[in-house]
Design a protein around this motif. Structure first.
Motif, PDB file in Angstrom:
ATOM      1  N   PRO A   1       8.265  -5.802 -32.238  1.00  0.00           N
ATOM      2  CA  PRO A   1       8.926  -5.458 -30.919  1.00  0.00           C
ATOM      3  C   PRO A   1       8.929  -4.044 -30.517  1.00  0.00           C
ATOM      4  CG  PRO A   1       9.955  -7.182 -32.537  1.00  0.00           C
ATOM      5  CD  PRO A   1       8.677  -6.684 -33.261  1.00  0.00           C
ATOM      6  N   ASP A   2       9.046  -3.116 -31.385  1.00  0.00           N
ATOM      7  CA  ASP A   2       9.487  -1.914 -31.076  1.00  0.00           C
ATOM      8  C   ASP A   2       8.282  -0.872 -30.738  1.00  0.00           C
ATOM      9  OD1 ASP A   2       8.463  -1.953 -33.665  1.00  0.00           O
ATOM     10  OD2 ASP A   2       9.868  -0.314 -34.518  1.00  0.00           O
ATOM     11  N   LYS A   3       6.986  -1.555 -30.684  1.00  0.00           N
ATOM     12  CA  LYS A   3       5.896  -0.858 -30.458  1.00  0.00           C
ATOM     13  C   LYS A   3       5.027  -1.590 -29.413  1.00  0.00           C
ATOM     14  CE  LYS A   3       2.103   1.758 -32.628  1.00  0.00           C
ATOM     15  NZ  LYS A   3       1.423   1.955 -33.891  1.00  0.00           N
ATOM     16  N   THR A   4       4.957  -1.239 -28.049  1.00  0.00           N
ATOM     17  CA  THR A   4       4.070  -1.649 -27.047  1.00  0.00           C
ATOM     18  C   THR A   4       2.878  -1.211 -27.074  1.00  0.00           C
ATOM     19  OG1 THR A   4       6.072  -2.040 -25.841  1.00  0.00           O
ATOM     20  CG2 THR A   4       4.062  -2.284 -24.554  1.00  0.00           C
ATOM     21  N   VAL A   5       1.933  -2.204 -27.175  1.00  0.00           N
ATOM     22  CA  VAL A   5       0.269  -1.919 -26.897  1.00  0.00           C
ATOM     23  C   VAL A   5      -0.170  -2.187 -25.937  1.00  0.00           C
ATOM     24  CG1 VAL A   5      -0.017  -2.001 -29.675  1.00  0.00           C
ATOM     25  CG2 VAL A   5      -0.423  -3.829 -27.984  1.00  0.00           C
ATOM     26  N   LEU A   6       0.333  -2.802 -24.978  1.00  0.00           N
ATOM     27  CA  LEU A   6      -0.276  -3.128 -23.701  1.00  0.00           C
ATOM     28  C   LEU A   6       1.000  -2.774 -22.536  1.00  0.00           C
ATOM     29  CD1 LEU A   6      -2.216  -6.531 -23.356  1.00  0.00           C
ATOM     30  CD2 LEU A   6      -3.111  -4.112 -23.710  1.00  0.00           C
ATOM     31  N   HIS A   7       0.638  -2.138 -21.353  1.00  0.00           N
ATOM     32  CA  HIS A   7       1.785  -1.437 -20.718  1.00  0.00           C
ATOM     33  C   HIS A   7       1.257  -2.017 -19.148  1.00  0.00           C
ATOM     34  CE1 HIS A   7       3.270   0.968 -23.693  1.00  0.00           C
ATOM     35  NE2 HIS A   7       1.810   1.389 -24.120  1.00  0.00           N
ATOM     36  N   ASP A   8       1.961  -2.672 -18.565  1.00  0.00           N
ATOM     37  CA  ASP A   8       1.932  -3.029 -17.226  1.00  0.00           C
ATOM     38  C   ASP A   8       0.400  -3.420 -16.610  1.00  0.00           C
ATOM     39  OD1 ASP A   8       2.891  -3.482 -14.480  1.00  0.00           O
ATOM     40  OD2 ASP A   8       2.361  -1.654 -13.737  1.00  0.00           O
ATOM     41  N   VAL A   9      -0.225  -4.621 -17.375  1.00  0.00           N
ATOM     42  CA  VAL A   9      -1.738  -4.752 -17.285  1.00  0.00           C
ATOM     43  C   VAL A   9      -1.488  -5.772 -16.329  1.00  0.00           C
ATOM     44  CG1 VAL A   9      -3.625  -6.059 -18.082  1.00  0.00           C
ATOM     45  CG2 VAL A   9      -2.299  -4.210 -19.443  1.00  0.00           C
ATOM     46  N   THR A  10      -2.280  -5.606 -15.458  1.00  0.00           N
ATOM     47  CA  THR A  10      -2.627  -6.450 -13.999  1.00  0.00           C
ATOM     48  C   THR A  10      -3.883  -6.620 -13.826  1.00  0.00           C
ATOM     49  OG1 THR A  10      -0.376  -5.975 -12.958  1.00  0.00           O
ATOM     50  CG2 THR A  10      -2.096  -7.026 -11.601  1.00  0.00           C
ATOM     51  N   LEU A  11      -4.534  -7.899 -13.582  1.00  0.00           N
ATOM     52  CA  LEU A  11      -5.924  -7.940 -13.589  1.00  0.00           C
ATOM     53  C   LEU A  11      -6.129  -9.477 -12.827  1.00  0.00           C
ATOM     54  CD1 LEU A  11      -7.451 -10.288 -15.580  1.00  0.00           C
ATOM     55  CD2 LEU A  11      -7.138  -8.515 -17.311  1.00  0.00           C
ATOM     56  N   TYR A  12      -7.267  -9.513 -12.183  1.00  0.00           N
ATOM     57  CA  TYR A  12      -7.598 -10.853 -11.499  1.00  0.00           C
ATOM     58  C   TYR A  12      -9.115 -11.044 -11.916  1.00  0.00           C
ATOM     59  CZ  TYR A  12      -3.682  -9.169  -8.606  1.00  0.00           C
ATOM     60  OH  TYR A  12      -2.538  -8.847  -8.210  1.00  0.00           O
ATOM     61  N   ALA A  13      -9.301 -12.545 -12.507  1.00  0.00           N
ATOM     62  CA  ALA A  13     -10.639 -12.939 -12.833  1.00  0.00           C
ATOM     63  C   ALA A  13     -10.790 -14.156 -11.945  1.00  0.00           C
ATOM     64  CB  ALA A  13     -10.635 -13.182 -13.989  1.00  0.00           C
ATOM     65  N   HIS A  14     -11.475 -14.093 -10.938  1.00  0.00           N
ATOM     66  CA  HIS A  14     -11.841 -15.212  -9.979  1.00  0.00           C
ATOM     67  C   HIS A  14     -12.816 -16.187 -10.492  1.00  0.00           C
ATOM     68  CE1 HIS A  14      -8.983 -13.684  -7.273  1.00  0.00           C
ATOM     69  NE2 HIS A  14      -9.761 -12.466  -6.886  1.00  0.00           N
ATOM     70  N   PRO A  15     -12.916 -17.440 -10.094  1.00  0.00           N
ATOM     71  CA  PRO A  15     -13.991 -18.476 -10.633  1.00  0.00           C
ATOM     72  C   PRO A  15     -15.376 -17.761 -10.484  1.00  0.00           C
ATOM     73  CG  PRO A  15     -12.454 -19.477  -9.169  1.00  0.00           C
ATOM     74  CD  PRO A  15     -12.126 -18.143  -9.149  1.00  0.00           C
ATOM     75  N   GLY A  16     -16.078 -17.724 -11.571  1.00  0.00           N
ATOM     76  CA  GLY A  16     -17.451 -17.443 -11.572  1.00  0.00           C
ATOM     77  C   GLY A  16     -17.569 -15.757 -11.664  1.00  0.00           C
ATOM     78  N   GLU A  17     -16.539 -15.023 -11.811  1.00  0.00           N
ATOM     79  CA  GLU A  17     -16.754 -13.712 -12.040  1.00  0.00           C
ATOM     80  C   GLU A  17     -16.590 -13.395 -13.557  1.00  0.00           C
ATOM     81  OE1 GLU A  17     -14.424 -11.715  -8.155  1.00  0.00           O
ATOM     82  OE2 GLU A  17     -13.398 -11.714 -10.196  1.00  0.00           O
ATOM     83  N   LYS A  18     -17.365 -12.016 -13.663  1.00  0.00           N
ATOM     84  CA  LYS A  18     -17.651 -11.478 -15.063  1.00  0.00           C
ATOM     85  C   LYS A  18     -16.751 -10.278 -15.096  1.00  0.00           C
ATOM     86  CE  LYS A  18     -21.163  -9.562 -18.035  1.00  0.00           C
ATOM     87  NZ  LYS A  18     -22.690  -9.228 -18.017  1.00  0.00           N
TER      88      LYS A  18
END
Length: 632
Positions: free
Chosen positions: A404-421
């Motif tokens: 709880p007291d150690k964040t390893v991911l910060h404000d991650v936003t991503l988009y993976a559309h169908p068929g994308e790599k």
């Protein structure tokens, strides 16, 4: 990753009464058998006391009257001896039957506990296995279960038998000579006190011995697994010194435990002999000075025999104390695993095979069609709707920490559309694997949202979610079985032709056919007979035969040489065609054709775009790509 807990071997049970009560509840499954065992215990104790008491009758009523007779009648004596033989036979059969049945109870109880423990272990979250070493978990199935076996099959019946024997013998002694019985109890108190002092010290060192044994076993296991590394860095001498230190600690603890434990028997025996001599002298004096009125010769013989029978159960109980202490500690560790909170799953959206007509209407089917759909039950309306699985995965402002007291991911936003790599690049610990762990729901996010085909990922049942994902990890796990079985692990109903087709797609077919028995070659020890690259090719084939709509490749080609990688990459491209794919790679040459490359640093996405776009930006990715093709 979350911190790993160290082993707990050798500690004392914190709640021995509750642990023993819970353990006995498992034994109650054999209630009928235990009733028979209880009767055997009583019969054995009564037979032992009766045989000792009958010695007085034998001497006073049968042997003494025959002394000096020239034509003695041996008929009554032979009848009495026959009766005594029957008593001994009942005791012997009862003792044998008791031990025989308790083995059945102990083995059955062990099986039930192992079954429940393994079944429950399958429900535990990945977090549990990340915070407990494999050796610690394995010790619960081996050494802890073995201590239970000894306690159930030996310690418990011996203690029960000893208690019953003490009561029966004590009553018989009181009927034989109350005065000598009081003297017997006074001397027994001295023996019990001495036993308690030594047993207390012995138990402490036995616990230390278990702890040291766990450390030695863990170190040996570690050295066996890492023997190649030891030899490469010529650390044989250093390893031997460390092992010698651990082994010396084990020797010292075992020596002290054994010294105290081994002296307990001789001490009790010598105190018992002293007690026997004291009772014989005083009893003899009573017999002589009372002229046999207060105590006959036969009763004195019976009492002295009973006194030995009275001391024996005390010695047996004292000898079982250490076993019971260790068994209860082991049982508590087993119950700790069984009490671990299982993985929570509030998901209700299911993954089903689907048939989609030309108008886009979705129909659920039992057969595999190559199309999947999410099945949404609406309890309020009593209806069901279907959404085609396309592989559209998005993350919005996701924060996460293993603790709880150690964040390893910060404000991650991503988009993976169908068929994308989608490719992730970054240094070790940047958060690449963590993102894929969240997509699998091995862990739940602290803040933000993850959507799969516009469905909140928390609403999807975890088994169905993971069934839609094909994963190839950097660390390959192969199971004991044939190569064909290991490939079929990705889809248990796959035919041999399906598995061979998947192997060809992963470019594993050629080397498999060169194995001694081809696809029927048996692999053991995590495929130790294969190279790391060959093991990874089988893992890729395993993912290929599953034919999932979404693929996660975590350093999937890291252990494959450059020449083979080019061949595998063609197969991987065919495998990834039409699927949403997440790729984690250190070798940047393998992700040039990705639709989007994300550069992570300390849990943040600092750059994103196609290969050409990132090169044009001349940022972190550009420096990595132009400086070296492999990210250190």
């Amino acid at each position: 990753m979350p911190p790993v807990r160290m082993r707990g071997d050798g500690r004392m049970a914190k709640k021995p009464k509750q642990t023993l009560s819970r353990l006995l509840s498992y034994m109650l499954k054999y209630k009928g058998t235990l009733i028979v065992v209880g009767l055997c215990v009583v019969f054995s104790a009564v037979a032992q006391a009766a045989s000792s008491a009958s010695l007085g009758t034998l001497v006073d009523d049968y042997i003494t009257p025959m002394l000096g007779q020239t034509n003695a009648d041996f008929g009554p004596l032979l009848k009495f001896l026959t009766m005594m033989a029957c008593i001994y036979l009942v005791g012997m059969v009862s003792s044998f039957l008791m031990n025989f049945l308790m083995v059945r109870v102990s083995q059955g109880t062990q099986k039930t506990i192992r079954d429940q423990m393994f079944t429950h272990m399958q429900t535990l979250p990945i977090r549990y296995f990340d915070t407990h070493t494999a050796g610690d978990i394995m010790s619960r199935y081996t050494s802890d279960i073995d201590t239970l076996r000894q306690m159930i099959s030996q310690s418990i019946p011996q203690c029960a038998s000893s208690v019953v024997t003490l009561v029966v013998v004590l009553v018989t002694m009181l009927l034989t000579s109350p005065l000598l019985t009081v003297l017997q109890l006074l001397t027994v108190l001295v023996i019990v006190f001495a036993t308690k002092v030594i047993a207390g010290r012995s138990a402490k060192f036995f616990i230390g011995q278990q702890r040291s044994l766990g450390a030695v076993n863990g170190y040996v296991e570690e050295m066996i697994n890492g023997q190649r590394v030891v030899k490469v860095f010529t650390h044989e001498d250093a390893c031997k010194e460390e092992f010698d230190a651990l082994n010396e600690k084990l020797r010292n603890d075992a020596y002290l435990a054994g010294a105290y434990s081994n002296c307990m028997g001789p001490l009790n025996n010598n105190l018992g002999y002293a007690q026997y001599a004291l009772l014989a002298i005083i009893g003899g004096l009573i017999t002589v000075f009372s002229g046999g009125k207060l105590l006959t010769v036969g009763k004195l013989i019976s009492f002295l025999t009973l006194s030995r029978s009275f001391n024996m159960p005390i010695s047996q109980v004292s000898n079982q104390i250490n076993s019971i202490v260790m068994a209860l500690a082991g049982a508590e560790r087993i119950f700790e695993l069984m009490d671990e909170e299982p993985e929570q799953d509030e998901g209700y959206v299911r993954l089903v095979n689907a048939e989609i007509d030309e108008n886009g209407n979705i129909t659920e089917t039992d057969k595999r069609t190559g199309h999947w759909a999410w099945k949404h039950p609406h309890k309020a309306e009593g209806t069901v709707t279907y959404t085609e699985l396309k592989g559209d995965i998005t993350m919005f402002n996701v924060d996460f920490g293993y603790v709880p007291d150690k964040t390893v991911l910060h404000d991650v936003t991503l988009y993976a559309h169908p068929g994308e790599k989608i490719a992730f690049v970054g240094a070790t610990g940047a958060g690449k694997t963590t993102i894929t762990n969240l997509i699998n729901r091995f862990y739940d996010i602290a803040d933000g949202k993850i959507r799969y085909d516009n469905i909140n990922i928390n609403k999807i049942a975890k088994p169905d979610l993971r069934r839609s994902l094909g994963v190839v990890l950097q660390e390959t796990n192969l199971f004991t079985g044939t190569v064909m079985d290991n490939i079929r692990y990705g889809k248990l109903d796959a035919t041999d032709e399906d598995c061979i087709k998947a192997a060809k797609l992963a470019n594993a077919h050629d080397f498999i056919t060169r194995l001694p028995q081809g696809y029927q070659t048996v692999l053991t020890g995590n495929g130790a007979s294969l190279s790391q690259g060959q093991r990874q090719l089988i893992a890729i084939a395993r993912a290929a035969v599953a034919d999932p709509p979404v693929m996660i490749l975590d350093e999937a080609t890291s252990s494959i040489d450059t020449r083979t990688e080019k061949l595998v990459q063609d197969g991987m491209d065919a495998l990834m065609h039409g699927r949403t794919v997440f790729v984690i790679a250190h070798r940047l040459s393998t992700i040039r054709n990705s639709d989007c490359i994300m550069v992570l640093d300390h849990g943040r996405i600092i750059e994103r775009g196609s290969h050409d776009e990132l090169i044009a930006q001349k940022g972190t990715y550009y420096r990595l790509y132009t400086g070296a093709f492999e990210l250190e």
